[in-house]
Design an enzyme around this catalytic site. Sequence first.
Site, PDB file in Angstrom:
ATOM      1  N   GLN A  96       8.395 -22.300  55.279  1.00 46.23           N
ATOM      2  CA  GLN A  96       7.120 -22.811  54.772  1.00 46.23           C
ATOM      3  C   GLN A  96       7.175 -23.057  53.277  1.00 46.23           C
ATOM      4  O   GLN A  96       6.598 -24.021  52.769  1.00 46.23           O
ATOM      5  CB  GLN A  96       5.992 -21.842  55.107  1.00 46.23           C
ATOM      6  CG  GLN A  96       5.605 -21.832  56.570  1.00 46.23           C
ATOM      7  CD  GLN A  96       5.289 -23.206  57.104  1.00 46.23           C
ATOM      8  OE1 GLN A  96       6.036 -23.739  57.933  1.00 46.23           O
ATOM      9  NE2 GLN A  96       4.207 -23.801  56.662  1.00 46.23           N
ATOM     10  N   HIS A 132       8.099 -26.553  51.848  1.00 46.33           N
ATOM     11  CA  HIS A 132       7.182 -27.691  51.784  1.00 46.33           C
ATOM     12  C   HIS A 132       6.779 -28.047  50.354  1.00 46.33           C
ATOM     13  O   HIS A 132       6.693 -29.219  49.994  1.00 46.33           O
ATOM     14  CB  HIS A 132       5.906 -27.386  52.571  1.00 46.33           C
ATOM     15  CG  HIS A 132       6.019 -27.626  54.036  1.00 46.33           C
ATOM     16  ND1 HIS A 132       5.994 -28.870  54.593  1.00 46.33           N
ATOM     17  CD2 HIS A 132       6.154 -26.759  55.071  1.00 46.33           C
ATOM     18  CE1 HIS A 132       6.111 -28.776  55.904  1.00 46.33           C
ATOM     19  NE2 HIS A 132       6.209 -27.500  56.222  1.00 46.33           N
ATOM     20  N   GLU A 168      -3.118 -20.412  58.089  1.00 40.62           N
ATOM     21  CA  GLU A 168      -2.860 -21.668  58.803  1.00 40.62           C
ATOM     22  C   GLU A 168      -1.887 -21.398  59.962  1.00 40.62           C
ATOM     23  O   GLU A 168      -2.135 -21.797  61.099  1.00 40.62           O
ATOM     24  CB  GLU A 168      -2.261 -22.678  57.822  1.00 40.62           C
ATOM     25  CG  GLU A 168      -1.877 -24.003  58.459  1.00 40.62           C
ATOM     26  CD  GLU A 168      -1.100 -24.895  57.505  1.00 40.62           C
ATOM     27  OE1 GLU A 168      -0.994 -26.101  57.795  1.00 40.62           O
ATOM     28  OE2 GLU A 168      -0.578 -24.402  56.484  1.00 40.62           O
ATOM     29  N   ASP A 226       5.829 -26.951  64.425  1.00 44.35           N
ATOM     30  CA  ASP A 226       5.837 -28.142  63.578  1.00 44.35           C
ATOM     31  C   ASP A 226       6.313 -29.371  64.334  1.00 44.35           C
ATOM     32  O   ASP A 226       5.938 -30.497  63.991  1.00 44.35           O
ATOM     33  CB  ASP A 226       6.736 -27.920  62.363  1.00 44.35           C
ATOM     34  CG  ASP A 226       6.073 -27.064  61.290  1.00 44.35           C
ATOM     35  OD1 ASP A 226       4.837 -26.918  61.335  1.00 44.35           O
ATOM     36  OD2 ASP A 226       6.790 -26.552  60.416  1.00 44.35           O
TER      37      ASP A 226
END
Length: 445
Positions: free
Chosen positions: A271, A274, A340, A374
Amino acid sequence: MTTPIELARVDLRGRTPAVAELRSALPRGGVDVDSVLPRVRPVVEAVRDRGAAAALEYGATFDGVAPDAVRVRADALAEALERLDPQVRAALEVAIERTRAVHADQRRTDTVTEVVPGGTVTERWVPVERVGLYVPGGNAVYPSSVVMNVVPAQAAGVESLVVASPPQKQFGGAPHPTVLAAAALLGVHEVWAVGGAQAVALLAYGGTDTDGQPLAPVDLITGPGNIYVTAAKRLCRGLVGIDAEAGPTEIAILADATADPAHVAADLISQAEHDVLAASVLVTDSPALADAVDAALTAQLPVVEHAERVRTALTGTQSGTVLVDDIAQGLRVVNAYAAEHLEIQTADAPAVAARVRSAGAIFVGAYAPVSLGDYCAGSNHVLPTAGCARHSSGLSVQTFLRGIHVVEYTEAALKDVAGHVVALADAEHLPAHGQAVRARFEALS
């Protein structure tokens, strides 16, 4: 020599903070959308007033290239699909198949309720007529975002779709060819080479392309983007619907001593890859695991392609390790955090996951990493950020549907309830409401 990674620690052991205190104590970044509104408002207003010409001008400024027209040619879509790497095409086809399977089961059916004999209320689900699906193009290429936006819209029955994605200088002003190929694979025929705030504004207001063809405005805009995209969504909300004001991506992992620190570290890094603002948070009742995860992060970082970006994200105020007394307290923490993406890597992970009440998506056990979601789990990866999972859901078929109540009453059914309508209208000091009912049964004076 690699500088060791040590996630900042928040120690909640022996404490029972109230919810408000707990939320403020947890690592959390975020962005100040209000701070960029003065910069974004002129962009939105210029596109409102001058349409595609203004959007292309801002593209030249911000993206370094301006295509000849906003709308991508049909042959460019077909060519992108033809040239797509076969392995990438196969992977996209699997992602599309699984995502379609999940979202097909989300479609709501109309319901008819007979309230009284002669009186019915039907809830009819109607798709939005035209939607704009934004696919970002900054630090990475996101054909998966094409899949995640298009599939639920198609499953909902939306008839008119347009994908907007930033023009790329290295591809002559077209969006990235893998994005174009994904759109073509999904049967999307309308793609606009426009990004950022100007894309949101053009989707909202529409205009005329440089070749004189109309660029029809949309009713709803979905898809993630940077702070400028988010600010433009805020400014255009009301004129169009939006899915959410997305912030930087985030992962929380609730783990105990049974978790593999190498797995946990890899998922935190995934993560952080990103964005420098991405949040990676570990919640654990095992100090030994926390130490081992730090060591694993340090060991894995040298082979990570975007190492500096990852390091910046992991050492930012939005990332860290939260130490708790036990998994019960850990659940209280992750429910307050409302991540999230939430991974559960504990003993009896399904039972622990069943007690989670606030998360965009939950990934259960050692073999359900966020990366699976994802791309190929079948779930949707457009999810609420910044704690919004406490009150909002991720993108789904429901995002693209509107529930309309259809009320049908016979004369007898209305007459039977007329007195109650009049009584409530009088109680609210709105006598004309009652008169509208009485007029059907009494002669007007």
